[in-house]
Design an enzyme around this catalytic site. Structure first.
Site, short mmCIF file in Angstrom:
data_model
loop_
_atom_site.label_atom_id
_atom_site.label_comp_id
_atom_site.label_asym_id
_atom_site.label_seq_id
_atom_site.Cartn_x
_atom_site.Cartn_y
_atom_site.Cartn_z
N THR A 1 0.83 -1.20 0.00
CA THR A 1 0.00 0.00 0.00
C THR A 1 0.87 1.26 0.00
O THR A 1 0.53 2.26 -0.63
CB THR A 1 -0.94 0.01 1.23
N THR B 1 -1.57 -10.82 -1.45
CA THR B 1 -0.73 -11.69 -0.63
C THR B 1 -0.65 -13.08 -1.28
O THR B 1 0.07 -13.94 -0.79
CB THR B 1 -1.36 -11.86 0.77
N ARG C 1 5.32 -3.01 9.25
CA ARG C 1 4.10 -2.67 9.98
C ARG C 1 4.20 -3.12 11.43
O ARG C 1 3.76 -2.42 12.33
CB ARG C 1 2.87 -3.31 9.33
P1 ADP Z 1 0.96 -3.84 2.90
O1 ADP Z 1 0.10 -3.00 2.00
O2 ADP Z 1 1.98 -4.64 2.16
O3 ADP Z 1 0.16 -4.69 3.85
P2 ADP Z 1 1.78 -1.28 4.00
O4 ADP Z 1 2.27 -0.59 2.79
O5 ADP Z 1 0.43 -0.88 4.50
O6 ADP Z 1 1.82 -2.88 3.83
O7 ADP Z 1 2.89 -1.08 5.15
C1 ADP Z 1 2.55 -1.05 6.51
C2 ADP Z 1 3.29 0.07 7.21
O8 ADP Z 1 4.67 -0.26 7.27
C3 ADP Z 1 3.20 1.40 6.49
O9 ADP Z 1 2.19 2.22 7.02
C4 ADP Z 1 4.54 2.04 6.71
O10 ADP Z 1 4.50 2.87 7.85
C5 ADP Z 1 5.46 0.87 6.98
N1 ADP Z 1 6.32 0.56 5.83
C6 ADP Z 1 6.10 -0.38 4.87
N2 ADP Z 1 7.11 -0.42 4.00
C7 ADP Z 1 8.01 0.51 4.41
C8 ADP Z 1 9.29 0.93 3.91
N3 ADP Z 1 9.85 0.37 2.82
N4 ADP Z 1 9.94 1.91 4.59
C9 ADP Z 1 9.39 2.46 5.70
N5 ADP Z 1 8.18 2.10 6.21
C10 ADP Z 1 7.51 1.14 5.58
#
Ligand code: ADP
Length: 330
Positions: free
Chosen positions: A65, A158, A217
């Protein structure tokens, strides 16, 4: 109220909003992915074309995301957010598609949950930027051919394996997001401590990193919990000892496993004698959904070699017995 450890991989709205990087350069790790995306963005921008459709796959909380929000930011365009589970019929897709502006991004999270009928709409939308809408029904039905403004679809899943080949093939860019290293997670913790105006020394950042299951996260969620704990127990200051006490209190162990992770291993060992056991049987016994286990629990257990998947089912490894302090059965 306690910390919902079974929801540990779910977004905490306050955390995800405030701590999520806004620009690609604020992201930590995923260097290869970022490098390839920057090239694709540069090329599309200089040609004045929309960026090709992008598919991200990988376990929850690794940044899918986040990429879907920083990419439009890099391109100075807007993003609409949708979830595959909410797109039950083609009509659910229409407002998004008709709202796209030229070069903007439509993000569909959990795209593997989009039903077949909706998926077919996506094909022409992605390929030709048009859709055929059927208006009315029976003898009065007529088909309207709707022209869409060229846009970029970003899908996240996922379960890359659950996507049909025709859908997968329509993404020009496909990126797998892998686990984060300890150093990367510690860096994320340090940066977010600055955003939250709290002091976190390097040893404490490392400890949180070690107990975050290689997942940004979770590092954020753990940091916020430790901050709350320190606020109420230690005037807001925290070191390694306070951090360890705070994480112990919510059942996060040295490997970063939470109560649900250990409950999974415990069920497999106690009820199924270590396996092989089917996912559904384990899920029923634990009274949770198989999807939850497959998405949120198993990936890290597999990667940590605490669990293996065999043709006959899930099997606990000797390392898992050691971690759970249980004797191996003969
Ligand atoms: P997904 O969509 O894969 O479930 P998200 O993009 O929502 O994961 O990531 C969850 C949280 O982790 C984000 O809100 C962010 O704060 C943190 N995060 C994820 N990837 C990174 C990154 N590469 N660098 C810094 N923070 C990150």
């Amino acid at each position: 109220d306690g910390f919902p450890s079974s929801d540990a991989t779910k977004p905490r709205p306050d955390a995800d909003g405030r701590l999520r990087p806004r620009r690609m350069d604020e992201m930590v790790g995923q260097r290869d992915v970022i490098e390839r995306l920057k090239i694709a963005i540069d090329a599309a921008t200089s040609r004045g074309e929309p960026l090709g459709h992008i598919l991200f796959d990988g376990p929850p909380g690794l940044g899918k995301t986040t990429f879907a929000t920083v990419i439009p930011a890099e391109m100075n365009t807007t993003v609409q957010m949708a979830n595959g589970a909410g797109l039950r019929a083609p009509k659910d897709l229409l407002p998004y598609l008709t709202n796209v502006s030229e070069g903007s991004v439509l993000f569909i999270d959990e795209i593997h949950r989009v039903p077949k009928a909706v998926e077919e709409y996506l094909y022409t939308a992605m390929e030709d930027f048009r859709i055929d809408v059927v208006l009315g029904d029976g003898v009065n039905a007529r088909t309207l051919n709707l022209e869409l403004r060229p846009f970029t679809l970003i899908g996240a899943t996922t379960r890359a394996g659950m996507l049909s080949a025709p859908l997968r093939d329509r993404f020009q860019i496909r990126e797998h997001l892998g686990w984060y290293t300890r150093a990367e997670l510690a860096e994320i913790v340090r940066r977010n401590a600055v955003k939250l105006s709290i002091k976190v020394d390097d040893g404490t950042a490392d400890l949180i990193a070690d107990r975050s299951r290689s997942t940004p996260r979770l590092a954020n969620n753990r940091l916020l919990w430790v901050r709350d704990y320190a606020q109420s127990k230690a005037d807001g200051n925290f070191d390694r000892n306070i951090t360890r006490a705070a994480l112990d209190m919510i059942g996060i162990d040295e490997l970063g496993l939470d109560k649900q992770d250990r409950n999974y291993l415990d069920t497999l060992m106690r009820v199924f004698l270590g396996g092989p056991a089917g996912l559904d049987a384990i899920a029923h016994t634990m009274n949770v959904s198989g999807d939850t286990l497959e998405d949120e629990v198993e990936p890290f257990l597999l990667r940590s070699e605490l669990l293996v998947r065999t043709r006959r089912g899930r099997l606990a490894t000797p390392k898992a017995y050691e971690h759970m302090k249980r004797p191996m059965p003969d």
